[in-house]
Design a protein around this motif. Structure first.
Motif, PDB file in Angstrom:
ATOM      1  N   VAL A 179       0.784  -1.032  -0.025  1.00 40.97           N
ATOM      2  CA  VAL A 179       0.116   0.125   0.037  1.00 40.97           C
ATOM      3  C   VAL A 179       0.833   1.133   0.084  1.00 40.97           C
ATOM      4  CG1 VAL A 179      -2.067  -0.913   1.100  1.00 40.97           C
ATOM      5  CG2 VAL A 179      -0.314   0.000   2.417  1.00 40.97           C
ATOM      6  N   VAL A 192      -4.801   6.274   2.290  1.00 40.26           N
ATOM      7  CA  VAL A 192      -5.402   7.050   3.454  1.00 40.26           C
ATOM      8  C   VAL A 192      -5.854   6.114   4.529  1.00 40.26           C
ATOM      9  CG1 VAL A 192      -6.588   8.778   2.046  1.00 40.26           C
ATOM     10  CG2 VAL A 192      -7.795   6.799   2.489  1.00 40.26           C
ATOM     11  N   CYS A 197      -9.847  -2.400   2.204  1.00 40.04           N
ATOM     12  CA  CYS A 197      -8.654  -2.563   1.292  1.00 40.04           C
ATOM     13  C   CYS A 197      -8.846  -3.996   0.906  1.00 40.04           C
ATOM     14  CB  CYS A 197      -7.600  -2.306   2.152  1.00 40.04           C
ATOM     15  SG  CYS A 197      -5.933  -2.195   1.161  1.00 40.04           S
ATOM     16  N   CYS A 202      -8.993  -0.229  -4.763  1.00 40.82           N
ATOM     17  CA  CYS A 202      -8.827   1.131  -4.079  1.00 40.82           C
ATOM     18  C   CYS A 202      -9.418   2.229  -4.630  1.00 40.82           C
ATOM     19  CB  CYS A 202      -7.531   1.063  -3.796  1.00 40.82           C
ATOM     20  SG  CYS A 202      -6.788   2.744  -3.117  1.00 40.82           S
ATOM     21  N   ALA A 206      -4.346   3.844  -4.539  1.00 45.99           N
ATOM     22  CA  ALA A 206      -2.910   3.749  -3.545  1.00 45.99           C
ATOM     23  C   ALA A 206      -2.416   2.233  -3.459  1.00 45.99           C
ATOM     24  CB  ALA A 206      -3.336   4.475  -2.343  1.00 45.99           C
ATOM     25  N   PHE A 315      -7.157  -0.580   9.775  1.00 49.80           N
ATOM     26  CA  PHE A 315      -6.504  -1.276   8.512  1.00 49.80           C
ATOM     27  C   PHE A 315      -5.775  -2.664   9.285  1.00 49.80           C
ATOM     28  CE2 PHE A 315      -2.669  -2.094   6.055  1.00 49.80           C
ATOM     29  CZ  PHE A 315      -3.291  -2.317   4.768  1.00 49.80           C
TER      30      PHE A 315
HETATM   31  S1  SF4 Z   1      -7.979   0.777   0.032  1.00 50.07           S
HETATM   32 FE1  SF4 Z   1      -7.291   2.330   1.453  1.00 50.07          FE
HETATM   33  S2  SF4 Z   1      -5.973   1.014   2.776  1.00 50.07           S
HETATM   34 FE2  SF4 Z   1      -6.088  -0.061   0.781  1.00 50.07          FE
HETATM   35  S3  SF4 Z   1      -4.663   1.170  -0.626  1.00 50.07           S
HETATM   36 FE3  SF4 Z   1      -6.477   2.293  -0.913  1.00 50.07          FE
HETATM   37  S4  SF4 Z   1      -6.633   4.016   0.374  1.00 50.07           S
HETATM   38 FE4  SF4 Z   1      -4.759   2.520   1.288  1.00 50.07          FE
END
Ligand code: SF4
Ligand SMILES: Cc1cc2nc3c(=O)[nH]c(=O)nc-3n(C[C@H](O)[C@H](O)[C@H](O)COP(=O)(O)OP(=O)(O)OC[C@H]3O[C@@H](n4cnc5c(N)ncnc54)[C@H](O)[C@@H]3O)c2cc1C
Length: 524
Positions: A179, A192, A197, A202, A206, A315
């Motif tokens: 991530v 974020v 996730c 995503c 990210a 998370f």
């Molecule tokens: S889903 Fe949320 S925790 Fe996973 S990479 Fe994207 S922003 Fe980060």
């Protein structure tokens, strides 16, 4: 002259990584992907849409060995299964490359050693921006470089779990995560750190997936063309069957000097079997009768423990435990890996009967969600020839699968249960979760599918040589998880990515483009 130098079929962990690696060479590359771009929409992060309505699951129908139809948990998008994956990017253990004796038999050795593979793991970790901490996990294989990014920190309840495990004599470690999180400068961070996730796309791009870090950067090179909604249905060969001469997709036939199949383990086998011809009557590259066989997908359990204290973790997938990977003091066969899965929510439980019946009436689903600590246990399943993908008369996938290593799977669960009291959990509650396992139809939970075109030195027992080139077809390669001769007990994606880089180096050399690639890498 061919239309392209290379055609890559499938844009997931294998194909997406390969195309990224080949792109700077300037070679003419066509990437064929049966799916479309995964839509960016608020529903990406809605548990009901993702887990209950299966919004991003293909509507394919496959059939089990009894001819019973089921909906496989497969995802046809640019980026493949990595669009939905948990981004736990583990290396196999060094021992997984050798022969290992399991409860139910032998996990065979790979035809190349861990040492040969290691540099590609390092490069894959860099490409996919893996966050982790070396030296915490006693089973960790040797590495030539540190993780490129610091480990993702534990939130307080998971830090407590880690401390409790350590106090009980275990060796928890920070799980390797793909991530793009910058905890030191959250205002700059792409990630974020949200609760949606693992198993979700995503929304903010990210996650280190094969679309964001493979296909998109590859497409910045003008020599790379992507066709979406382009399902490859057949590979044509010359009369002798020694060279692929055409790829049939979307009603067109495309030609290339080199053709790389990377459709995911089941669909790559399907494509080769559907490409049977006079020269290859049992399916393309299938003189050994190994195409489709040795299908593996891990013998997994997703379970939920109930913390005495609430678990407000957002998370959760930051901790792993490999203390039982190779067995215990009393057990001399491997058990597997324990890790966290994404934090569950009440929304995800709807329709999960075990939860509703086992814990009711004392626990409402909301209360369960507040206290849930979610674990994922993986035991290696063994490659057995009868576990196989076949092509049915109507052109669909048939999948026969009998689980192996059920005893170690249960034992691993037992070890976790024994630990609960030391971990601040309700010791009598370890509840099975469907999550993306789909325990009700086990064969449908094919997230970790692998092994249908294994690589090896002997053409009689393998489909691919050690470069992942088909023994029987000079210009045909396979780079998805199909090549695995065994699957180990950790998540497979990083191994597919690393192997794609390894095969990519071979292809660059074969095309005489290695030098150009190196120069580009140094310039960049
Ligand atoms: S889903 Fe949320 S925790 Fe996973 S990479 Fe994207 S922003 Fe980060
Ligand atoms: C919910 C979920 C969570 C997961 N979590 C993890 C994790 O945390 N860590 C981990 O290591 N692994 C995880 N995995 C597994 C990981 O995503 C896969 O191992 C990996 O993506 C496999 O790569 P692949 O290249 O073999 O196949 P894929 O990534 O599936 O790519 C195959 C591609 O080929 C395309 N395709 C198929 N047939 C054709 C055709 N005929 N023509 C053209 N294109 C075709 C597909 O649309 C797809 O894009 C998870 C998977 C899922 C589903």
């Amino acid at each position: 002259m061919s239309d392209y130098d290379v055609i890559v079929i499938g844009s997931g962990a294998g194909g997406g990584t390969l195309v990224r690696h080949l792109a700077p060479s300037g070679k003419r590359i066509l990437l064929l992907e049966r799916g479309d771009w995964l839509p960016r929409e608020p529903r990406n992060w809605q548990a009901h849409d993702v887990f209950v309505d299966n919004r991003y699951v293909s509507d394919d129908t496959w059939y089990d060995e009894h001819g019973k139809p089921f909906q496989p948990q497969v995802h046809y998008f640019v980026g493949g299964a990595t669009k939905l994956y948990g981004a736990a990017l583990y290396r196999l253990r060094a021992e997984d490359f050798g022969e290992l004796h399991h409860h139910d038999g032998i996990s065979p050795a790979w035809p190349i050693s861990y040492d040969e593979f290691e540099p590609y793991y390092t490069r894959a970790e860099q490409l996919y921006q893996v966050h982790g901490a070396r030296g915490e996990d006693p089973t960790e294989p040797p590495s030539s470089a540190p993780y490129p990014f610091p480990a993702v920190s534990h939130e307080p309840r998971i830090q407590q779990l880690s401390d409790d495990l350590e106090a009980a004599g275990h060796h928890p470690f920070h799980a390797p995560c793909g991530v793009m999180l910058d905890e030191a400068q959250m205002h700059q961070s792409a990630c974020v750190r949200c609760a949606t996730c693992d198993g979700f796309p995503c929304l903010v791009h990210a996650k280190s997936d094969a679309e964001v870090l493979g296909v998109r950067p590859a497409l910045e090179h003008p020599n790379v063309t992507l066709l979406t909604n382009a399902e490859a249905v057949r590979l044509q060969t010359n009369d002798a069957g020694t060279t692929v001469t055409g790829v049939v997709a979307g009603g067109e036939t495309y030609t290339a000097d080199l053709v790389v199949v990377s459709c995911g383990a089941a669909n790559s086998a399907k494509l080769l079997l559907a490409s049977a011809s006079d020269a290859h009557p049992r399916g393309l590259a299938n003189g050994s009768d190994q195409v489709g066989r040795n299908y593996m997908f891990h013998n997994c359990s997703a379970v939920l423990a109930l913390s005495k204290e609430p678990n407000p973790t957002v998370f959760q997938k930051t901790l792993g435990l490999n203390d039982f990977y190779f067995g215990t003091d009393d057990v001399d066969y491997p058990l597997g890996n324990i890790q966290m899965v994404g934090k569950s929510s009440a929304e995800m439980y709807r329709g999960e009967k075990p939860l509703q019946t086992k814990l009711a009436p004392e626990w409402t689903l909301d209360k369960v969600a507040q206290h849930a600590v979610d674990f994922w246990l993986s035991t290696e399943d063994l490659p057995i020839p009868e576990n196989r993908v076949t092509l049915r008369d109507d052109g669909s996938v048939g999948l026969a699968y009998r689980a192996t290593n059920d005893v170690p799977k249960k034992r691993l669960l037992h070890e976790l249960k024994l630990m609960l009291r030391d971990l601040g959990m309700q010791h009598d509650h370890l509840v099975p979760r469907h999550a993306y396992l789909k325990n009700d139809i086990p064969v449908a939970g094919c997230a970790h599918q692998a092994g249908t075109c294994r690589f090896g030195k002997d053409p009689a027992t393998s489909v691919l040589d050690t470069d992942c080139r088909a023994h029987e077809v000079d210009n045909l390669y396979v780079v998805d998880t199909s090549f695995f001769p065994s699957i180990g007990a950790v998540n497979p994606a990083l191994t597919a990515m690393a192997n794609a880089l390894r095969v990519g180096d071979h292809l660059l050399e074969r095309m005489g483009a290695q030098q150009a690639q190196r120069e580009h890498a140094h310039a960049g």
